[in-house]
Write an enzyme that holds these catalytic residues in place. Structure first.
Site, PDB file in Angstrom:
ATOM      1  CG  HIS A   1      -2.066  -1.051   0.993  1.00 58.48           C
ATOM      2  ND1 HIS A   1      -2.031  -2.282   1.597  1.00 58.48           N
ATOM      3  CD2 HIS A   1      -3.180  -1.033   0.209  1.00 58.48           C
ATOM      4  CE1 HIS A   1      -3.093  -2.981   1.219  1.00 58.48           C
ATOM      5  NE2 HIS A   1      -3.804  -2.254   0.383  1.00 58.48           N
TER       6      HIS A   1
ATOM      7  CG  ASP B   1     -14.930  -2.158  -3.068  1.00 57.61           C
ATOM      8  OD1 ASP B   1     -13.721  -2.418  -3.170  1.00 57.61           O
ATOM      9  OD2 ASP B   1     -15.806  -3.039  -2.968  1.00 57.61           O
TER      10      ASP B   1
ATOM     11  CB  ALA C   1     -15.180   1.226 -10.751  1.00 59.68           C
TER      12      ALA C   1
ATOM     13  CG  ASP D   1      -5.885  -1.617  -4.253  1.00 58.87           C
ATOM     14  OD1 ASP D   1      -5.205  -2.481  -4.824  1.00 58.87           O
ATOM     15  OD2 ASP D   1      -6.048  -1.587  -3.014  1.00 58.87           O
TER      16      ASP D   1
END
Length: 505
Positions: A271, A315, A350, A367
């Protein structure tokens, strides 16, 4: 006589409705479970559907040989379908880690279930053919069949999997199948032979399914314990994926559909490498967008910069984001980032959301999970990056996790090359994460040329990244791949690269 016949006809037509509903549920359970355990959901569902439809055809063909005691045979088949279809997920979960030829068993169960379901409809039509006009018979049977299939396809993702789970769903519908057999044994007792034996079989099958259903959570915990080899402290099935959190000594691990997403011992390496190069290079970081990353760990790194004013996280899976907003263990890992006042969490697709949003962003952190299937592959396509470009500020920076350049160099450079078709300046880098090995990223500048080693801001206290981008920018010969195509929606070459490379491991 007319009323009894009407009852007889409607009862059997209701059985058709149940057959169609349960049969499709067993098919969906097999496809979902195969994608959970084996990956590549598109391929697994395609194979499952193909085998299931073929086996229904085989069953339909052999139904013409069943000419004696057809009603008794129909009830027997209903019991068998309930037992085999209901117990299929239990068998598959238990055998996944123990049996080498798991896929053979998977397709064998699908084939047997499909054959039995394929036997039922022609058999039922033969039972009714002398009592109903052919036109009405065909119309009624297929009407109830298709309505049942529609109901199953709607309920499965929206209600059944979230509420009952994969194993609970197949067992529940197995009990429904057998319940129909029990009802037929009592309501059509005058039409059946050896009715007491049939009742005993049906009730016995129902009790087996019911007892297994009562212990299904324990069976699932046992099978997943064998699968992961670690202490499972949380598991949940959402409409999109199976989420499992394990704990072993000081290490917590998150698995999505059997794929490791992070280990708490080294996730900081991933990350920090994902977030800090982009944030440090960007001219402005007022508005930051995170696509995927429902664990909030990338957001945690972004919030270390005080000049970040707003973070939007998109998400798809609400089950994932809720888990990382409420679970006390997980909020410690992400430092409660998803509940921060600066953070807005949107549970959207998305691909669709990016086309419709009017807001613009200074930094985008992508991500997503690896492109293991076509629904994920589209999020690494030229089309998606072109859409993403429209919601960037003129000097925006975009960073994308791009799988491993060592284990999957074709996939890695395919994503990089696709981004180069859209953005004026793109570079690649990688970092070593012990749980995954060498892991790669691509970073793009939207409307300005700059040196990728530019550092406009930085924070203290990072455990891994040191703001010296060039140290992460070197690729050895075994991480290079040439003659790579661009990933477009109409070819999805990336998914084929990914399947080819990771399938060898």
């Amino acid at each position: 006589m007319g009323k009894n016949f009407l009852k007889f006809e409607y009862l059997l037509l209701f059985a058709v409705f149940t057959i169609a509903t349960c049969g499709l549920v067993y098919e969906l359970v097999a496809g979902t479970l195969a994608s959970y355990l084996l990956g590549d959901s598109v391929k697994q569902f395609s194979f499952i559907i193909g085998v299931y439809l073929f086996s229904m055809g085989v069953g339909s063909y052999f139904s013409k040989f069943l000419t004696k005691n057809m009603l008794n045979t129909f009830v027997e088949i209903e019991i068998l379908v309930g037992l085999i279809g209901g117990l299929s997920s239990v068998v598959l979960f238990l055998l996944f880690e123990s049996v080498y030829s798991f896929q053979f068993i998977l397709y064998l169960l699908v084939f047997v279930t499909g054959c039995l379901v394929g036997l039922e409809i022609p058999l039922l039509m033969n039972i009714l053919k002398d009592k109903v006009q052919f036109r009405d018979l065909v119309s009624n049977v297929f009407t109830f069949d298709y309505i049942g299939a529609l109901l199953a396809s709607i309920l499965f993702p929206l209600v059944l999997v979230p509420k009952l789970g994969i194993m609970g769903t197949s067992l529940f519908f197995g009990m429904i199948n057998v319940s129909i057999a029990i009802a037929l044994c009592f309501l059509l007792k005058s039409e059946l032979k050896s009715v007491y034996l049939l009742r005993t079989k049906a009730i016995g099958a129902f009790l087996i399914l019911f007892v297994v259903y009562l212990f299904s959570n324990s069976i699932l915990s046992y099978s997943e314990g064998k699968l992961y080899g670690e202490n499972i402290i949380y598991s949940n099935s959402t409409p999109y994926q199976r989420i499992v959190l394990t704990h072993n000594k000081s290490d917590y691990r998150l698995y999505l559909n059997n794929n490791l997403q992070f280990s708490s011992t080294d996730e900081y390496r991933y990350h920090e490498a994902l977030v800090h190069p982009a944030i440090s290079m960007a001219k402005r970081v007022d508005n930051v967008l995170v696509l995927g990353g429902g664990d909030g760990l990338a957001v945690r790194e972004i919030l270390k910069y005080k000049d970040v004013k707003h973070v939007t996280l998109v998400d798809l899976d609400e089950g994932m984001t809720k888990m990382f907003q409420t679970n006390s263990v997980l909020t410690k890992f992400n430092q409660n980032s998803l509940n921060n006042a600066k953070v807005e969490v949107l549970n959207k697709d998305a691909f669709v959301w990016a086309k419709n949003t009017k807001k613009q962003y200074d930094v985008v952190v992508v991500d997503f999970p690896d492109p293991s299937n076509y629904s994920l592959g589209k999020l690494y396509s030229w089309s998606f990056y072109s859409t993403l470009k429209q919601i960037l500020t003129p000097d925006a920076v975009v960073v994308v996790q791009t799988t491993s350049p060592y284990f999957a160099p074709k996939s890695f450079w395919c994503i990089n090359k696709t981004m180069m078709e859209v953005f004026p300046q793109v570079d690649a880098y990688h970092a070593y994460v012990p749980s995954f090995g060498e892991w790669g990223f691509s970073i793009a500048m939207n409307g300005f040329q700059t040196n990728f080693n530019t550092v406009n801001r930085q924070v203290e206290g990072l455990r891994f990244y040191n703001y010296q981008f060039y140290k992460f920018n070197y690729f050895a010969k075994d991480m290079i791949s040439k003659d790579i195509e661009i990933n477009r929606l109409d070819n999805q070459i990336l998914v084929r690269y990914f399947d080819e490379e990771w399938g060898k491991l």
